[in-house]
Design a protein around this motif. Structure first.
Motif, PDB file in Angstrom:
ATOM      1  N   THR B  78     -32.937 -16.090   5.929  1.00  0.00           N
ATOM      2  CA  THR B  78     -32.892 -17.552   5.912  1.00  0.00           C
ATOM      3  C   THR B  78     -33.722 -18.099   4.756  1.00  0.00           C
ATOM      4  N   ALA B  79     -34.941 -17.557   4.589  1.00  0.00           N
ATOM      5  CA  ALA B  79     -35.819 -18.071   3.534  1.00  0.00           C
ATOM      6  C   ALA B  79     -35.192 -17.862   2.156  1.00  0.00           C
ATOM      7  N   VAL B  80     -34.668 -16.665   1.906  1.00  0.00           N
ATOM      8  CA  VAL B  80     -34.112 -16.362   0.591  1.00  0.00           C
ATOM      9  C   VAL B  80     -32.856 -17.192   0.327  1.00  0.00           C
ATOM     10  N   VAL B  81     -32.003 -17.302   1.351  1.00  0.00           N
ATOM     11  CA  VAL B  81     -30.771 -18.086   1.176  1.00  0.00           C
ATOM     12  C   VAL B  81     -31.109 -19.552   0.911  1.00  0.00           C
ATOM     13  N   ARG B 213     -30.352 -29.456   7.068  1.00  0.00           N
ATOM     14  CA  ARG B 213     -29.005 -29.292   7.615  1.00  0.00           C
ATOM     15  C   ARG B 213     -28.514 -27.882   7.320  1.00  0.00           C
ATOM     16  N   ALA B 214     -28.758 -27.439   6.088  1.00  0.00           N
ATOM     17  CA  ALA B 214     -28.225 -26.145   5.670  1.00  0.00           C
ATOM     18  C   ALA B 214     -28.860 -24.998   6.451  1.00  0.00           C
ATOM     19  N   ILE B 215     -30.105 -25.159   6.875  1.00  0.00           N
ATOM     20  CA  ILE B 215     -30.821 -24.045   7.508  1.00  0.00           C
ATOM     21  C   ILE B 215     -30.182 -23.666   8.845  1.00  0.00           C
ATOM     22  N   GLY B 216     -29.530 -24.635   9.492  1.00  0.00           N
ATOM     23  CA  GLY B 216     -28.925 -24.340  10.793  1.00  0.00           C
ATOM     24  C   GLY B 216     -27.461 -23.962  10.720  1.00  0.00           C
ATOM     25  N   GLU B 217     -26.897 -23.914   9.514  1.00  0.00           N
ATOM     26  CA  GLU B 217     -25.468 -23.633   9.390  1.00  0.00           C
ATOM     27  C   GLU B 217     -25.137 -22.182   9.705  1.00  0.00           C
ATOM     28  N   THR B 218     -24.099 -21.979  10.485  1.00  0.00           N
ATOM     29  CA  THR B 218     -23.644 -20.632  10.802  1.00  0.00           C
ATOM     30  C   THR B 218     -22.218 -20.412  10.333  1.00  0.00           C
ATOM     31  N   ALA B 219     -21.362 -21.402  10.606  1.00  0.00           N
ATOM     32  CA  ALA B 219     -19.919 -21.210  10.403  1.00  0.00           C
ATOM     33  C   ALA B 219     -19.562 -20.762   8.987  1.00  0.00           C
ATOM     34  N   PRO B 220     -20.025 -21.475   7.932  1.00  0.00           N
ATOM     35  CA  PRO B 220     -19.597 -21.040   6.595  1.00  0.00           C
ATOM     36  C   PRO B 220     -20.139 -19.665   6.223  1.00  0.00           C
ATOM     37  N   LEU B 221     -21.310 -19.313   6.761  1.00  0.00           N
ATOM     38  CA  LEU B 221     -21.890 -18.016   6.420  1.00  0.00           C
ATOM     39  C   LEU B 221     -21.152 -16.885   7.113  1.00  0.00           C
ATOM     40  N   ILE B 222     -20.717 -17.137   8.349  1.00  0.00           N
ATOM     41  CA  ILE B 222     -19.930 -16.113   9.032  1.00  0.00           C
ATOM     42  C   ILE B 222     -18.611 -15.920   8.291  1.00  0.00           C
ATOM     43  N   THR B 223     -18.050 -17.032   7.801  1.00  0.00           N
ATOM     44  CA  THR B 223     -16.778 -16.939   7.090  1.00  0.00           C
ATOM     45  C   THR B 223     -16.908 -16.070   5.838  1.00  0.00           C
ATOM     46  N   ILE B 224     -17.998 -16.219   5.105  1.00  0.00           N
ATOM     47  CA  ILE B 224     -18.123 -15.419   3.890  1.00  0.00           C
ATOM     48  C   ILE B 224     -18.631 -14.015   4.192  1.00  0.00           C
ATOM     49  N   GLY B 225     -18.899 -13.706   5.457  1.00  0.00           N
ATOM     50  CA  GLY B 225     -19.206 -12.321   5.810  1.00  0.00           C
ATOM     51  C   GLY B 225     -20.678 -12.012   5.968  1.00  0.00           C
ATOM     52  N   ALA B 226     -21.461 -12.967   6.476  1.00  0.00           N
ATOM     53  CA  ALA B 226     -22.845 -12.651   6.813  1.00  0.00           C
ATOM     54  C   ALA B 226     -22.817 -11.638   7.951  1.00  0.00           C
ATOM     55  N   VAL B 256     -28.849 -14.487   8.848  1.00  0.00           N
ATOM     56  CA  VAL B 256     -29.741 -15.640   8.951  1.00  0.00           C
ATOM     57  C   VAL B 256     -30.077 -15.905  10.416  1.00  0.00           C
ATOM     58  N   MET B 257     -31.060 -16.750  10.639  1.00  0.00           N
ATOM     59  CA  MET B 257     -31.561 -17.004  12.000  1.00  0.00           C
ATOM     60  C   MET B 257     -30.476 -17.429  12.996  1.00  0.00           C
ATOM     61  N   PRO B 258     -29.638 -18.435  12.663  1.00  0.00           N
ATOM     62  CA  PRO B 258     -28.668 -18.873  13.680  1.00  0.00           C
ATOM     63  C   PRO B 258     -27.695 -17.763  14.078  1.00  0.00           C
ATOM     64  N   ILE B 259     -27.340 -16.883  13.130  1.00  0.00           N
ATOM     65  CA  ILE B 259     -26.410 -15.801  13.462  1.00  0.00           C
ATOM     66  C   ILE B 259     -27.082 -14.808  14.404  1.00  0.00           C
ATOM     67  N   GLN B 260     -28.348 -14.500  14.122  1.00  0.00           N
ATOM     68  CA  GLN B 260     -29.097 -13.608  14.996  1.00  0.00           C
ATOM     69  C   GLN B 260     -29.199 -14.186  16.408  1.00  0.00           C
ATOM     70  N   MET B 261     -29.447 -15.496  16.470  1.00  0.00           N
ATOM     71  CA  MET B 261     -29.537 -16.174  17.775  1.00  0.00           C
ATOM     72  C   MET B 261     -28.227 -16.065  18.522  1.00  0.00           C
ATOM     73  N   PHE B 262     -27.143 -16.373  17.806  1.00  0.00           N
ATOM     74  CA  PHE B 262     -25.820 -16.364  18.420  1.00  0.00           C
ATOM     75  C   PHE B 262     -25.520 -14.988  19.001  1.00  0.00           C
ATOM     76  N   ASN B 263     -25.863 -13.953  18.245  1.00  0.00           N
ATOM     77  CA  ASN B 263     -25.598 -12.600  18.713  1.00  0.00           C
ATOM     78  C   ASN B 263     -26.379 -12.304  19.992  1.00  0.00           C
TER      79      ASN B 263
END
Lengths: 331, 307
Positions: B78-81, B213-226, B256-263
């Motif tokens: 998350t920090a690097v992104v 706003r960007a820090i909580g985004e999950t959808a676009p990152l999952i789409t690009i293959g996070a 990133v954090m939201p993806i880890q949470m979701f999992n």
């Protein structure tokens, strides 16, 4: 104004850095030597692969990197068979066998795959804990409850399915239509030319299904055994009447292994790209996977295959046998 | 026109005032309701997650065992992104804002750009994800990397930064510009020495709101293959060999954090739910810190500015 100038300077510096970075990155990326194994696919198989990857990386002390994504079985195959080589994964997790269209796509981009079963999952049909009337269910009854046909016929009460069951409306909770779990349920219960009814609550998150059935006295749902195992205090699993012996069988590791829990025990697979399998790190990882799958799949709530099957799978991988060929009947 | 008596008029005004007061109370109740719900949810999350928060949680990689799993890869990711997002979005966004406000001529082109920017701010984030998948990942071959994620999220927040910059510059009184010109300053000197420093506080606020706003985004990152499972950090930016600086980390896979949470939320074991709550608490604190920074910067930079 000095501090302000400093801030503006930082902004300008970052902009320059970004421009520089973009220029250098293309060269740098190739020279990086860290070996990475890319895995993607089913979220059902994810916990097993995650456990294997975790142990493998511990053993290799970071010299090999493994990444695991969850794009779903179908999404995983899309990457696995992609025509763009830089997007291709080395291994794809799948909660069902590869489909014809997916085999075609792989062929088109020249990807050959080795299919390896790694564990069983027992799809578990559950009702509310307080539902005392129903203990077991036949495949026919399940079909009557879940099919589109019965929705059109207006079947929505328990006693319309079986006269011994209560006169109350059932509420259905099931995985969404994109999941491999749904694909398997549809094929095993509803049959190829039948559709699922539209008035059930779908969710990609199995915990939502658990909550739904736990709160609804007339709820019914289905999902992987691991989710039932963690919620036995809230849910009641139904015994499924084996279509051959006509005896009700509870979902359990033992019943899956002796083959009596039918037709809802499903094998889970990994598909290995043949070209990647020639790389030493992938070869080592897959062998590690097959040798530890029994122990690790059990730890994350799945049913291991009989030991013999893992040996056969290892032999198949050694030989590099490609294509969709069942390892033995039922896999 | 009408011949109302004083009494009638008073009656009328009284009635309107009552209506106005009822509305004020209703509005207040709604605000409290919303705040209370938000607060209750946040507090519940903190209570659930607090027992899991420890140094080990911050410096462990994900694991199949909930008590050993941590968010190391997630928070570093998350920090690097976010850093990459800032590097791309801030210069472009601020420069565009300045251009549109100070240089751009009013005309059909300006109007077109304006409409597009305000519309872009409302486009669902998944659309940016699809664009990024096609353009950055597949066409430019940037891979499922930190670089791609930074570019994607910077596209997402660019409109917000542009709008914030324009608003900030517009708020500066014209007399200041005129005074500077009257003393013989060039256009660039006016912008660089006066307009930008004066509006910096508001621009920074806009930037940080956008980054939050960007820090909580999950959808676009999952789409690009996070990724979901990743047990290593990006390559270090410094190496022992010439040229000592490496940009390989930009090409690293990430989570990133939201993806880890979701999992963790979708795991069957209840102990993972506590992990998810803990990760959520950390994410909330990260966002609050960023917002706090915005407030502090605005306060510092606006001190001593008066017109």
């Amino acid at each position: 104004m000095k501090t302000k100038h400093k801030v503006m300077g930082v902004v300008a510096a970052t902009a320059t850095a970004a421009a520089l970075t973009l220029g250098v990155i293309q060269k740098e990326a190739e020279s990086q030597g860290a070996k990475t194994i890319k895995i993607d696919g089913s979220s059902t198989v994810f916990p097993i692969t995650e456990a294997v990857a975790e142990e493998f990386q511990k053993q290799k002390k970071g010299s090999v990197r493994v990444t695991v994504g969850i794009s779903g079985t179908g999404g995983g195959f899309e990457k696995f068979c992609s025509s763009n080589p830089s997007l291709r994964t080395d291994i794809s997790n799948a909660s069902r066998p590869i489909k014809k269209e997916e085999i075609e796509a792989c062929k088109k981009s020249g990807v050959e795959f080795i299919e390896l079963p790694v564990a069983y999952d027992a799809l578990t049909v559950v009702v509310n804990k307080n539902n005392k009337a129903i203990n077991s269910i036949t495949v026919e009854e399940l079909k009557t409850i879940w099919s589109k046909e019965s929705q059109q016929k207006g079947i929505k009460r328990w006693n319309q399915v079986n006269p011994k069951w209560p006169n109350a409306e059932f509420k259905l909770y099931g995985p969404g239509l994109d999941s491999g779990t749904y694909d398997y349920f549809k094929e095993a219960i509803l049959g190829k030319n039948n559709d699922i009814r539209s008035d059930f609550t779908p969710s990609e998150d199995d915990n939502v299904l658990v909550q739904g059935v736990a709160r609804d006295p007339n709820g019914m749902g289905y999902f992987g055994f691991a989710y039932y195992e963690e919620n036995t205090d809230k849910l009641k699993a139904l015994a499924i009447v084996n279509p051959e012996t006509k005896k009700p069988v509870m979902p359990s590791a033992q019943n899956v292994l002796n083959g009596s829990y039918k037709p809802l025990s499903r094998p889970l697979y990994i598909y290995v790209n043949k070209a990647s399998a020639n790389k030493p790190e992938v070869k080592e990882f897959v062998n590690f996977y097959l040798r530890n799958a029994a122990k690790l799949s059990k730890q994350v709530g799945y049913v291991p295959l009989p030991a013999d099957d893992y040996k056969k799978a290892e032999a198949r991988f050694q030989k590099g046998e490609v294509g969709r060929i069942p390892l033995r009947a039922g896999l | 026109m009408t011949n109302w008596s004083i009494e009638e008029l008073r009656e009328n005004i009284k009635r309107r005032q009552i209506v106005s007061q009822i509305f004020a109370i209703l509005g207040l109740l709604l605000i409290f309701f919303a705040l209370f719900t938000l607060l209750a949810l946040t507090v519940k999350m903190f209570i659930d997650g607090l027992p899991r928060l420890s140094w080990k949680f911050f410096f462990s990689f994900p694991s199949r065992k909930p008590e050993e799993a941590g968010i190391f890869a997630a928070w570093v990711g998350t920090a690097v992104v976010m850093m990459m997002t800032a590097v791309f979005a801030i210069p472009i966004g601020v420069a565009s804002g300045i251009y549109l406000e100070e240089y751009g001529k009013k005309g059909w082109l300006a109007a077109l750009i304006e409409v597009n920017i305000s519309n872009l701010a409302g486009v669902p984030s998944i659309i940016y994800g699809l664009l990024a998948l096609g353009l950055f990942v597949q066409d430019w071959n940037l891979g499922e990397s930190i670089l791609t994620a930074g570019l994607t999220l910077s596209l997402l927040i660019l409109p917000v930064i542009v709008v914030a910059t324009r608003e900030a510059i517009r708020a500066i009184p014209n007399s200041l510009r005129e005074a500077a010109y009257a003393l013989g300053a060039s256009k660039w000197q006016v912008i660089w020495d006066h307009l930008l420093p004066y509006s910096l506080g508001s621009i920074l606020t806009g930037i940080i709101v956008a980054l939050s706003r960007a820090i909580g985004e999950t959808a676009p990152l999952i789409t690009i293959g996070a990724l979901t499972f990743i047990a290593f950090l990006p390559d270090p930016p410094f190496t022992s060999q010439f040229p000592y600086i490496s940009f390989a980390w930009l090409k690293s896979p990430f989570t990133v954090m939201p993806i880890q949470m979701f999992n963790w939320v979708s795991r069957p074991q209840a102990a993972f739910q506590a992990n998810a709550a803990a990760a959520g608490a950390v994410l909330v604190v990260m966002t609050l810190l960023m917002n706090g920074l915005a407030i502090y910067l605005r306060y510092r930079l606006r001190k001593g500015l008066k017109w």
